[in-house]
Design a protein around this motif. Structure first.
Motif, PDB file in Angstrom:
ATOM      1  N   VAL A  34       2.400  14.675 -21.888  1.00 23.63           N
ATOM      2  CA  VAL A  34       1.681  15.129 -22.711  1.00 23.63           C
ATOM      3  C   VAL A  34       0.660  14.619 -22.655  1.00 23.63           C
ATOM      4  N   ASP A  35      -0.932  15.127 -22.836  1.00 25.90           N
ATOM      5  CA  ASP A  35      -2.143  14.525 -22.479  1.00 25.90           C
ATOM      6  C   ASP A  35      -3.077  12.817 -22.744  1.00 25.90           C
ATOM      7  N   ASN A  36      -1.554  12.830 -23.541  1.00 22.05           N
ATOM      8  CA  ASN A  36      -2.493  11.321 -23.559  1.00 22.05           C
ATOM      9  C   ASN A  36      -1.361  10.143 -22.568  1.00 22.05           C
ATOM     10  N   TYR A  37      -1.919   9.313 -22.126  1.00 26.76           N
ATOM     11  CA  TYR A  37      -1.714   8.271 -20.764  1.00 26.76           C
ATOM     12  C   TYR A  37      -1.422   6.837 -21.716  1.00 26.76           C
ATOM     13  N   VAL A  38      -0.871   5.982 -20.427  1.00 33.81           N
ATOM     14  CA  VAL A  38      -1.288   4.614 -20.056  1.00 33.81           C
ATOM     15  C   VAL A  38      -2.124   4.142 -19.120  1.00 33.81           C
ATOM     16  N   HIS A  39      -2.748   3.896 -19.573  1.00 29.83           N
ATOM     17  CA  HIS A  39      -3.924   3.406 -17.591  1.00 29.83           C
ATOM     18  C   HIS A  39      -4.196   1.568 -17.423  1.00 29.83           C
ATOM     19  N   VAL A  40      -2.838   1.910 -16.418  1.00 27.91           N
ATOM     20  CA  VAL A  40      -3.364   0.206 -15.680  1.00 27.91           C
ATOM     21  C   VAL A  40      -4.269   0.258 -14.296  1.00 27.91           C
ATOM     22  N   LYS A  41      -5.400  -0.999 -14.983  1.00 24.12           N
ATOM     23  CA  LYS A  41      -5.972  -0.907 -13.822  1.00 24.12           C
ATOM     24  C   LYS A  41      -5.523  -2.683 -12.843  1.00 24.12           C
ATOM     25  N   VAL A  42      -5.839  -2.526 -11.468  1.00 28.65           N
ATOM     26  CA  VAL A  42      -5.528  -3.407 -10.448  1.00 28.65           C
ATOM     27  C   VAL A  42      -6.767  -4.337 -10.211  1.00 28.65           C
ATOM     28  N   SER A  43      -7.148  -5.397  -9.828  1.00 32.03           N
ATOM     29  CA  SER A  43      -8.089  -5.892  -8.966  1.00 32.03           C
ATOM     30  C   SER A  43      -7.347  -7.089  -8.895  1.00 32.03           C
ATOM     31  N   GLY A  44      -8.384  -7.443  -7.605  1.00 32.57           N
ATOM     32  CA  GLY A  44      -8.448  -9.181  -7.170  1.00 32.57           C
ATOM     33  C   GLY A  44      -9.167 -10.524  -7.996  1.00 32.57           C
ATOM     34  N   ASN A  45      -8.024 -11.329  -7.741  1.00 30.04           N
ATOM     35  CA  ASN A  45      -8.108 -12.359  -7.576  1.00 30.04           C
ATOM     36  C   ASN A  45      -8.387 -13.689  -6.390  1.00 30.04           C
ATOM     37  N   ASN A  46      -8.805 -14.549  -6.303  1.00 31.81           N
ATOM     38  CA  ASN A  46      -9.610 -15.834  -5.658  1.00 31.81           C
ATOM     39  C   ASN A  46      -8.177 -17.078  -5.712  1.00 31.81           C
ATOM     40  N   GLU A  47      -6.882 -16.462  -6.879  1.00 36.19           N
ATOM     41  CA  GLU A  47      -6.655 -18.362  -6.993  1.00 36.19           C
ATOM     42  C   GLU A  47      -4.898 -17.506  -7.286  1.00 36.19           C
ATOM     43  N   ALA A 131       5.880   5.110 -18.245  1.00 35.71           N
ATOM     44  CA  ALA A 131       4.546   5.519 -18.666  1.00 35.71           C
ATOM     45  C   ALA A 131       4.098   3.813 -18.515  1.00 35.71           C
ATOM     46  N   VAL A 132       4.026   3.234 -18.192  1.00 39.82           N
ATOM     47  CA  VAL A 132       3.463   1.633 -18.167  1.00 39.82           C
ATOM     48  C   VAL A 132       3.869   1.299 -16.787  1.00 39.82           C
ATOM     49  N   THR A 133       5.412   1.344 -16.781  1.00 41.95           N
ATOM     50  CA  THR A 133       5.829   1.030 -15.584  1.00 41.95           C
ATOM     51  C   THR A 133       5.743   1.938 -14.277  1.00 41.95           C
ATOM     52  N   VAL A 134       5.838   3.306 -15.223  1.00 43.51           N
ATOM     53  CA  VAL A 134       5.514   3.978 -13.325  1.00 43.51           C
ATOM     54  C   VAL A 134       3.249   4.129 -13.117  1.00 43.51           C
ATOM     55  N   ALA A 135       3.216   3.416 -13.806  1.00 38.79           N
ATOM     56  CA  ALA A 135       1.123   3.574 -14.049  1.00 38.79           C
ATOM     57  C   ALA A 135       1.076   2.338 -13.416  1.00 38.79           C
ATOM     58  N   THR A 136       1.946   0.806 -13.714  1.00 38.63           N
ATOM     59  CA  THR A 136       1.723  -0.119 -13.254  1.00 38.63           C
ATOM     60  C   THR A 136       1.703  -0.691 -11.763  1.00 38.63           C
ATOM     61  N   ILE A 137       3.723  -0.328 -11.185  1.00 43.27           N
ATOM     62  CA  ILE A 137       4.017  -0.077 -10.090  1.00 43.27           C
ATOM     63  C   ILE A 137       2.926   1.144  -9.123  1.00 43.27           C
ATOM     64  N   SER A 138       2.756   1.709  -9.348  1.00 40.72           N
ATOM     65  CA  SER A 138       1.724   2.410  -8.785  1.00 40.72           C
ATOM     66  C   SER A 138       0.171   2.440  -8.604  1.00 40.72           C
ATOM     67  N   ALA A 139      -0.218   0.976  -9.322  1.00 41.21           N
ATOM     68  CA  ALA A 139      -1.805   0.955  -9.260  1.00 41.21           C
ATOM     69  C   ALA A 139      -1.523  -0.405  -8.391  1.00 41.21           C
TER      70      ALA A 139
END
Length: 386
Positions: A34-47, A131-139
């Motif tokens: 379906v056209d609704n998604y779980v979005h997972v953003k990944v960024s870096g940190n220095n810690e 959806a969150v599993t796939v989004a997290t691993i791919s991100a």
């Protein structure tokens, strides 16, 4: 530290044909995204830390990342899937020779996943866990430089592994496969493939499992002529794992009876899938439409029989009346409680958008239902670089 941000979006699903029978080898199922998604953003940190923020659950977790990619389990169970998915991705990235660093992981769901009634989150039945599993691993993998666009097979297997670890290997994996590949006809992998998997898994085992051949069958299908209405029950929700466990106990008690039901159910599902595909490809003949309707209904009745015999309330008497009225007053060709049934959701298949609107109008007058604004999509996860 790289300042890039990677976002992966993975779709929800509606499991039209194959509920329960898909758990058995050689059975087929059809699942639409379906056209609704779980979005997972990944960024870096220095810690050198993992920082998780699940926006829709107001839940956070923070822990150090060990040299082998292991992370501390969160105290909030709602974050188990995200944290395990991150860990699987980290261990695999290390095994593939990528250098890892501290990361921030943020998850957010589109509106259809985030139904709230009286301040409580109501389970949509759209497969947010997969959806969150796939989004997290791919991100996470994409953030570290792994090509997730041209290696969907590897993302798929890693997501199946992460999901199996959290869910104690219960389930067929159809929802994970859909979140990766989009609309598919699916046949599960042999459970024995993951027999060596346990909580002490390492990156070497992950690579072995990902590199070996799995025996699932996935046939993508582009859907263009299908109208599906979808609504949540706001009066309760159903645990898929609990329902499957109840059915599995019946399987252990009466294996011959269970086998007969599954064989009949798979035949009906296969016939319904064939008619569904033919309709999608342009066969609008009365014969094909009747074949679709008859086998969809037959599959539903057999699934209800399974629920009665196993004492799992797959389709209650009240739900049966609602389904019948959705056809009578809403002009649905057929309707059903998709997936594992119970009190999560109802889906109705319609031959036209006009009929779909009639179903939605009928459901909108029902106090126990909340109609969700979803349409069929065709694709699995996709990546954005922000």
């Amino acid at each position: 530290m790289d300042s890039k941000i990677v976002e992966s979006s993975a779709p929800g699903k509606i499991f039209l044909f194959g509920g329960y029978s898909i758990l058995e080898p050689n059975s087929r199922g059809l699942v639409t995204t379906v056209d609704n998604y779980v979005h997972v953003k990944v960024s870096g940190n220095n810690e050198k830390k993992l920082k998780i923020n699940a926006v829709d659950f107001d839940a956070v977790h923070e822990s150090y990342i060990s040299i082998d990619g292991k992370i501390t389990n969160p105290s909030n169970e709602k974050l188990n899937l995200i944290s395990k998915s991150v860990e699987v991705a980290l261990k695999y990235a290390l095994e593939e020779g990528f250098k890892i660093e501290g990361i921030n992981v943020e998850s957010k769901n589109d509106p259809a996943f985030a139904t709230k009634i009286n301040g409580n989150n109501i389970k949509s039945g759209l497969g947010s866990s997969a959806a969150v599993t796939v989004a997290t691993i791919s991100a996470v993998l994409s953030y570290y430089g792994f090509d997730v666009v041209h290696n969907k097979d590897k993302v798929h297997k890693l997501a199946q592994i992460a999901h199996a670890l959290v869910n104690k290997k219960i389930g067929s994996g159809f929802d994970i496969a859909a979140a990766v590949y989009g609309n598919i006809i699916y046949q599960r992998y042999s459970p024995s493939i993951l027999s060596a998997l346990n909580d002490d898994y390492n990156g070497h085992l992950l690579k072995e499992l990902v590199d070996k051949s799995w025996d699932y069958k996935i046939d993508p299908i582009k859907i263009s002529k299908i109208n599906i209405a979808y609504a949540n029950f706001i009066t309760g929700s159903t645990s898929t794992n609990s329902m499957v466990s109840i059915v599995n106990k019946f399987k252990e008690r009466e294996p011959a009876r269970y086998k007969d039901i599954i064989e009949r159910l798979d035949r009906a599902n296969r016939n319904a899938i064939d008619a569904f595909v033919a309709l999608n490809n342009g066969d609008t003949s009365k014969e094909n439409i009747e074949r679709l309707r008859y086998n969809a209904e037959l599959g539903r009745y057999i699934t209800k029989e399974l629920g009665i015999l196993s004492n799992a309330e797959i389709e209650s008497h009240e739900s049966s009346i609602l389904i019948d009225n959705s056809k009578l007053f809403g002009s649905a060709l057929f309707a059903k409680l998709p997936g594992s049934g119970g009190n999560d959701a109802i889906a109705a298949f319609c031959l036209s958008n006009t009929d779909k609107k009639k179903v939605i109008d009928f459901w909108s007058k029902r106090s126990e239902l909340k109609v969700l604004d979803v349409d069929i999509s065709n694709d699995g996860y996709f990546i954005n670089y922000l």
